[in-house]
Enzyme design. Sequence first.
Site, short mmCIF file in Angstrom:
data_model
loop_
_atom_site.label_atom_id
_atom_site.label_comp_id
_atom_site.label_asym_id
_atom_site.label_seq_id
_atom_site.Cartn_x
_atom_site.Cartn_y
_atom_site.Cartn_z
N ILE A 28 0.84 -1.20 0.00
CA ILE A 28 0.00 0.00 0.00
C ILE A 28 0.87 1.25 0.00
CG2 ILE A 28 -1.73 1.30 1.29
CD1 ILE A 28 -2.90 -1.31 2.23
N ALA A 29 1.96 1.22 0.76
CA ALA A 29 2.88 2.35 0.77
C ALA A 29 3.48 2.56 -0.63
CB ALA A 29 3.99 2.12 1.79
N ARG A 30 3.77 1.47 -1.32
CA ARG A 30 4.31 1.57 -2.68
C ARG A 30 3.28 2.23 -3.60
NH1 ARG A 30 5.86 -2.97 -3.00
NH2 ARG A 30 8.12 -2.77 -3.06
N ARG A 50 10.43 -1.42 10.24
CA ARG A 50 11.16 -2.02 11.37
C ARG A 50 12.40 -2.77 10.90
NH1 ARG A 50 5.74 -2.68 13.55
NH2 ARG A 50 5.59 -1.46 15.47
N HIS A 92 -2.10 1.91 14.12
CA HIS A 92 -2.37 3.26 13.62
C HIS A 92 -2.41 4.30 14.72
CE1 HIS A 92 -4.48 1.78 9.66
NE2 HIS A 92 -3.21 1.42 9.75
N LYS A 110 -7.05 3.50 6.11
CA LYS A 110 -8.32 3.10 6.72
C LYS A 110 -8.21 1.69 7.30
CE LYS A 110 -9.51 -0.13 3.69
NZ LYS A 110 -9.72 -1.54 4.12
N ARG A 178 -4.10 -12.25 8.10
CA ARG A 178 -4.39 -10.98 8.77
C ARG A 178 -5.88 -10.69 8.83
NH1 ARG A 178 -5.77 -6.16 7.44
NH2 ARG A 178 -5.70 -6.62 5.22
N ASP A 191 -11.97 -4.20 7.19
CA ASP A 191 -11.20 -4.28 5.95
C ASP A 191 -12.06 -4.03 4.71
OD1 ASP A 191 -8.26 -5.25 5.36
OD2 ASP A 191 -8.76 -5.92 7.38
#
Length: 349
Positions: A28-30, A50, A92, A110, A178, A191
């Site tokens: 998601i960051a990508r 991390r 979060h 979200k 997850r 989700d």
Amino acid sequence: METTPSRHPDGPHAGAPLRWGLLSAGSIARTLAQAIAQVEGGEVVAVAARDGDRAAAFAAELGIPRSYGSYAELYADPDVDAIYVASTHPFHRDQALAAVAAGKHVLIEKPLTLTVADTEEVLQAARDAGVLAMEAMWTRFQPLVLDALERVRRGDIGEVRSVQAAFTVPFEYASSHRLFDLTNGGGALLDLGIYPVTVAHLFAGHPTHVQVLGSRVETGADALVSLQWMTPQGAVVQVVTDSQSQGASETVVRGTRGWLQLHGPVNNPTSFTVHTADGDVLVEGDRRGYQHEVEEMHRCVREGLLESPLAPHADTVAIMTILESARRELGVRYPQEDAPRTFDGMAAP
């Protein structure tokens, strides 16, 4: 729910690009990093994970100048203006609060947090610190959704009488996955269900009360959930979400003079049709994924806003209230939660 956004006491951000830091080096960051690179007004200058090696590899792949093996280093970076919190749900709250305490604007994936109380805490902390906080609910910023919403609100289909929305995505059950792991914020509601609940809330409004049916998997996470609510204006909403079935996710808004149908996934519609006595009108529009929420983040910071009028804090809390109330009804509780919170009916927060 409309609101007048408060503004940063020191006024708008200067004309320089907004300098982003990514908290997490996952997929998601990508996706967000790629969206930032495709619009004006911002640049990714740092990423933290991390695992320092993973952050370094991510930075090298995307041409990000700095990488960190701890989140504390990202918070402390004086050249980072805004942080995208892209970790899993249970983290979060603490990460957003740390970023806010460091004076950073925050875009938080979200759901913004696991609970109503945590959501309220983060948003209040951001307001107190004079920084922008926004939930990364990309559906809210899509021009197609905003166009459809404007047509409904101006009365093109008359008075809204009912809304139906569904989002079902099949995942093979595994207790460690997850989506089914309560310790990692698992469950269909947070989700998947957050999307149809958000869309229904946009088009119909907040409930006076909610009726809930559903089932859980062996881990205790919600898997299939059906929500029904009535608004103070008399509209009925029906929402279904499921983590183990397939099916269309068409969204329908019915009114006294016609009806509107959003085509494609509820979280990323491809088009919509307005049906009235005058005929059917098919509407297509600008669809650029996460770029729309990035553009809104840039605009809000540039204009000194502490919340986006497209994703007001009150709506973020209201939707979390619906989701949390539904979870309580189904007996779903995260181990990170405090004692169950009692809501005074379903009045908007």
